[in-house]
Design an enzyme around this catalytic site. Structure first.
Site, PDB file in Angstrom:
ATOM      1  N   SER A   1      -6.491   5.388 -47.287  1.00 36.97           N
ATOM      2  CA  SER A   1      -7.103   6.388 -45.903  1.00 36.97           C
ATOM      3  C   SER A   1      -6.735   8.083 -45.974  1.00 36.97           C
ATOM      4  O   SER A   1      -7.343   8.289 -44.930  1.00 36.97           O
ATOM      5  CB  SER A   1      -7.257   4.728 -44.954  1.00 36.97           C
TER       6      SER A   1
ATOM      7  N   ASP B   1      -3.523   5.035 -32.504  1.00 37.64           N
ATOM      8  CA  ASP B   1      -3.451   5.563 -34.264  1.00 37.64           C
ATOM      9  C   ASP B   1      -2.917   6.760 -34.810  1.00 37.64           C
ATOM     10  O   ASP B   1      -3.304   7.817 -34.264  1.00 37.64           O
ATOM     11  CB  ASP B   1      -4.720   5.208 -34.586  1.00 37.64           C
TER      12      ASP B   1
ATOM     13  N   HIS C   1      -2.895   8.011 -38.979  1.00 33.23           N
ATOM     14  CA  HIS C   1      -3.829   8.874 -39.315  1.00 33.23           C
ATOM     15  C   HIS C   1      -4.388  10.465 -38.492  1.00 33.23           C
ATOM     16  O   HIS C   1      -3.415  10.429 -37.631  1.00 33.23           O
ATOM     17  CB  HIS C   1      -5.397   8.201 -39.337  1.00 33.23           C
TER      18      HIS C   1
END
Length: 460
Positions: free
Chosen positions: A198, A439, A442
């Site tokens: 990702s 998060d 990312h």
């Protein structure tokens, strides 16, 4: 439940039928016409099934080059055997400790320890972040129709804009300024493919957002979300693609959506399935790292016929995967015809105490980069870096390394934190503690991955 068997099963069936045919000729038995027709039908079905295994994307179909190989010893496996069939339903029949076995590559081209060539006269990866309010970001989040909800931080409530306005300044030289038309000319008639997890998908989305604005809406297209997703620009006859392959080699986590599994199984001696997708790309950008930090993995060797897996720690599993990938590069890449890049690990910022001693929390509410030159947090693992460097050094000029780790270490402010779409319902306890669901892995877009792509632009 899908127990594991090597894909060589169909090959065995083919050989069995061949033997039957030979015996029939020897005996010259006059079979009825119906039996002969049935025999031909079975043989055709098997051959058709085998051909489907090797099929790649319909727009870029080319035959896969299979090298003749001798039968390996029982304790070894070879890269270009047909892959083990793994999917998210696969389970190990039983598990034993890792035996220490290694794949034996038939090419003999890996030369661990040979110095890697570096044609750059300056170190682009050492420097500092400079606030550039007038020249960055390179695009607006709302102007990119391909933006991911996981990375669209402003759309999901982030109101500080500073994270978008930083540029990377190397210590003793300058990065070439991003030029979208020049980049398209570099890509004219070519396939640029990002391969990985990702984080690499985030870099791919960044590249699409950097490029798409100059392509008329009726001259560009994006294929539906799938293991291989393709952005196409008609005017340049070019594509910018992303292949979901978080562990590089075959695994039971290769579904781009349903890959959160309790037991991770890999085939440590084969990149066959993924390579069939990426081998015809002109420019390849690989990454892998984060998925190897989630505990032990299970190894299922191509030669294992009984579904017995070996358990190994994440670093050991990653080394086996890197060696399998490196062997494919050594065997198949001509640097004059194909450019291959490897992006080093993307750091996390899960522990605020690492950049601010005696404090609690993580990247939540961080709005500025770290200014301590040489800062190194636990999100970047030195043993892993050393292993990756050793494997990459064996490939010489076949691979260009884009070292994003140190420069990204400074950007504790660049993560989505709580400003993203959540696919699961958050509990009241979580909502009361934002750091608990931040998060810090990312990256917001526009943001840090745009700089990774500027570095890629520098090397093309």
């Amino acid at each position: 439940m899908n127990f594991l068997f090597p894909c060589s099963l169909s090959v065995s069936l083919f050989l069995s039928i061949s033997i039957m045919t030979q015996r029939w000729h020897k005996k010259r038995t006059q079979l009825p016409l119906l039996a002969l027709v049935l025999f031909v039908f079975i043989l055709s079905t098997i051959l058709y099934s085998e051909s489907n295994i090797h099929r790649i994307h319909q727009n870029h179909a080319h035959p896969v080059d299979h090298h003749r190989q001798s039968t390996p010893p029982a304790n070894y496996s070879i890269l270009k055997r047909p892959p083990v069939i793994l999917d998210r339903f696969s389970k190990c029949r039983s598990t034993v400790k890792y035996s220490g076995r290694k794949a034996r590559w038939d090419t003999g081209r890996l030369d661990l320890g040979r110095p890697q060539l570096n044609e750059e006269s300056c170190d682009l990866f050492t420097g500092k972040w400079v606030f550039a309010n007038s020249s960055y970001p390179l695009y607006n989040e709302s102007d990119c129709p391909y933006m991911s909800d996981q990375l669209a931080c402003h759309k999901h409530g982030r109101r500080d804009w500073g994270y978008q306005h930083w540029r990377w300044q190397p210590e003793n030289c300058n990065l070439k300024r991003w030029n979208v038309i020049e980049m398209w000319e570099k890509l004219r008639g070519k396939r640029l493919m990002f391969v990985g997890d990702s984080l690499n998908r985030g870099q791919w989305i960044s590249m699409v957002c950097l490029l798409q604005s100059v392509i008329p809406a009726d001259k560009r297209s994006m294929s539906p979300n799938a293991p291989l997703t393709i952005f196409r620009a008609e005017e340049y006859n070019a594509t910018v693609e992303f292949l979901w392959a978080p562990l590089l080699i075959e695994s039971n986590s290769d579904d781009p959506v349903n890959h959160r599994l309790d037991e991770r199984i890999i085939c440590p001696d084969s990149v066959f399935k993924h390579a069939a997708q990426w081998e015809h790309a002109d420019i390849l950008v690989f990454n892998t790292y984060l998925w190897w930090r989630q505990g032990p993995v299970m190894l299922l060797w191509s030669s294992e016929a009984n579904g017995v897996c070996e358990e190994i720690d994440g670093l050991g599993g990653m080394q086996l995967a890197m060696e399998a990938w490196a062997n494919w590069v050594a065997s198949n890449v001509d640097p004059l015809k194909k450019q291959v890049f490897f992006v080093t690990m993307s750091p996390t910022h899960l522990w605020k105490r690492e950049w601010e001693p005696e404090s609690e929390g993580n990247c939540y509410n961080e709005t500025n980069p770290i200014t301590d030159t040489g800062y190194w947090g636990s999100g970047s693992d030195l043993p892993t870096m050393n292993m990756v460097e050793k494997v990459l050094s064996s490939l010489g000029s076949k691979v260009t390394v884009i070292n994003i780790t140190q420069l990204s270490e400074y950007r504790k402010d660049g993560h989505p934190s709580i400003y993203r779409k959540f696919w699961e319902t958050l509990s009241p306890k979580q909502l009361a503690n934002p750091a608990s669901y931040s998060d810090c892995i990312h990256w917001c877009l526009p943001g840090v991955p745009d700089i990774w792509n500027e570095l890629l632009f520098q090397f093309l």
